[in-house]
Design a protein around this motif. Structure first.
Motif, PDB file in Angstrom:
ATOM      1  N   ALA A  32       9.141  13.793  52.346  1.00 32.68           N
ATOM      2  CA  ALA A  32       8.210  14.900  52.149  1.00 32.68           C
ATOM      3  C   ALA A  32       8.482  15.644  50.845  1.00 32.68           C
ATOM      4  N   MET A  33       7.407  16.148  50.248  1.00 30.87           N
ATOM      5  CA  MET A  33       7.485  16.993  49.059  1.00 30.87           C
ATOM      6  C   MET A  33       6.690  18.254  49.351  1.00 30.87           C
ATOM      7  N   SER A  51       3.439  14.452  52.934  1.00 32.01           N
ATOM      8  CA  SER A  51       4.386  13.460  53.412  1.00 32.01           C
ATOM      9  C   SER A  51       4.313  12.205  52.540  1.00 32.01           C
ATOM     10  N   SER A  52       5.194  11.266  52.823  1.00 31.17           N
ATOM     11  CA  SER A  52       5.224  10.035  52.035  1.00 31.17           C
ATOM     12  C   SER A  52       3.956   9.206  52.210  1.00 31.17           C
ATOM     13  N   ASP A  53       3.269   9.385  53.334  1.00 32.60           N
ATOM     14  CA  ASP A  53       2.032   8.628  53.558  1.00 32.60           C
ATOM     15  C   ASP A  53       0.786   9.397  53.129  1.00 32.60           C
ATOM     16  N   ARG A  70       0.470  13.723  45.245  1.00 36.28           N
ATOM     17  CA  ARG A  70       1.709  13.143  44.703  1.00 36.28           C
ATOM     18  C   ARG A  70       1.412  11.797  44.072  1.00 36.28           C
ATOM     19  N   ASP A  71       2.247  11.457  43.105  1.00 33.96           N
ATOM     20  CA  ASP A  71       2.227  10.145  42.460  1.00 33.96           C
ATOM     21  C   ASP A  71       3.594   9.537  42.718  1.00 33.96           C
ATOM     22  N   ASN A  72       3.661   8.622  43.661  1.00 27.54           N
ATOM     23  CA  ASN A  72       4.957   8.075  44.048  1.00 27.54           C
ATOM     24  C   ASN A  72       5.608   7.278  42.912  1.00 27.54           C
ATOM     25  N   ALA A  73       4.818   6.622  42.118  1.00 29.26           N
ATOM     26  CA  ALA A  73       5.374   5.855  41.003  1.00 29.26           C
ATOM     27  C   ALA A  73       6.053   6.761  39.991  1.00 29.26           C
ATOM     28  N   LYS A  74       5.488   7.948  39.810  1.00 31.70           N
ATOM     29  CA  LYS A  74       6.069   8.912  38.856  1.00 31.70           C
ATOM     30  C   LYS A  74       7.035   9.878  39.539  1.00 31.70           C
ATOM     31  N   LYS A  75       7.193   9.771  40.848  1.00 33.44           N
ATOM     32  CA  LYS A  75       8.069  10.660  41.604  1.00 33.44           C
ATOM     33  C   LYS A  75       7.693  12.123  41.334  1.00 33.44           C
ATOM     34  N   THR A  76       6.420  12.391  41.375  1.00 32.05           N
ATOM     35  CA  THR A  76       5.903  13.708  40.997  1.00 32.05           C
ATOM     36  C   THR A  76       4.950  14.234  42.068  1.00 32.05           C
ATOM     37  N   VAL A  77       5.076  15.533  42.332  1.00 31.10           N
ATOM     38  CA  VAL A  77       4.160  16.223  43.226  1.00 31.10           C
ATOM     39  C   VAL A  77       3.391  17.259  42.415  1.00 31.10           C
ATOM     40  N   TYR A  78       2.131  17.442  42.761  1.00 34.11           N
ATOM     41  CA  TYR A  78       1.255  18.358  42.045  1.00 34.11           C
ATOM     42  C   TYR A  78       0.709  19.418  43.007  1.00 34.11           C
TER      43      TYR A  78
END
Length: 120
Positions: A32-33, A51-53, A70-78
């Protein structure tokens, strides 16, 4: 592991801002982020979580005005904010549950905070 938040600033009521928070370091996985905020003299409160999903939830005070992604490839949450109000003024912090390389379980990490000020 570090979380770096950015995107805060001064904006007029009714305006918008996009906050970003990038995770870096030896990361195996991020669960989670979240975004929290803390105004002077008030407790830190959860604003939005993803969440991750991709499931999301929001504080009632921001529903319909804020969007977390979120952009999981960039490990970034907006956090895209719209229709900002003076009461949205606060330091916004990102938070994430991170499984770091070499560790057995997820740990809680915090970014340094970014100031959002809504004022005319």
């Amino acid at each position: 592991v570090q979380l770096q938040a950015s995107g805060g600033g001064l904006v007029q009521p009714g305006g918008s801002l996009r906050l970003s928070c990038a995770a870096s370091g030896r990361i195996s996985s991020i669960s989670a982020m979240r975004w929290y905020r803390q105004a002077p003299g008030k407790q830190r409160e959860l604003v939005a979580a993803i969440s991750s999903d991709g499931s999301t939830n929001y504080a009632d005070s921001v529903k319909g005005r804020f969007t977390v992604s979120r952009d999981n490839a960039k490990k970034t949450v907006y956090l895209q904010t719209y229709s900002l109000k003076p009461e949205d003024s606060a330091v916004y912090y990102c938070n994430a549950d991170v499984l770091a390389v070499g560790y057995a379980g997820y740990r809680d990490y915090w970014g340094q905070g970014t100031q959002v000020t809504v004022s005319s």
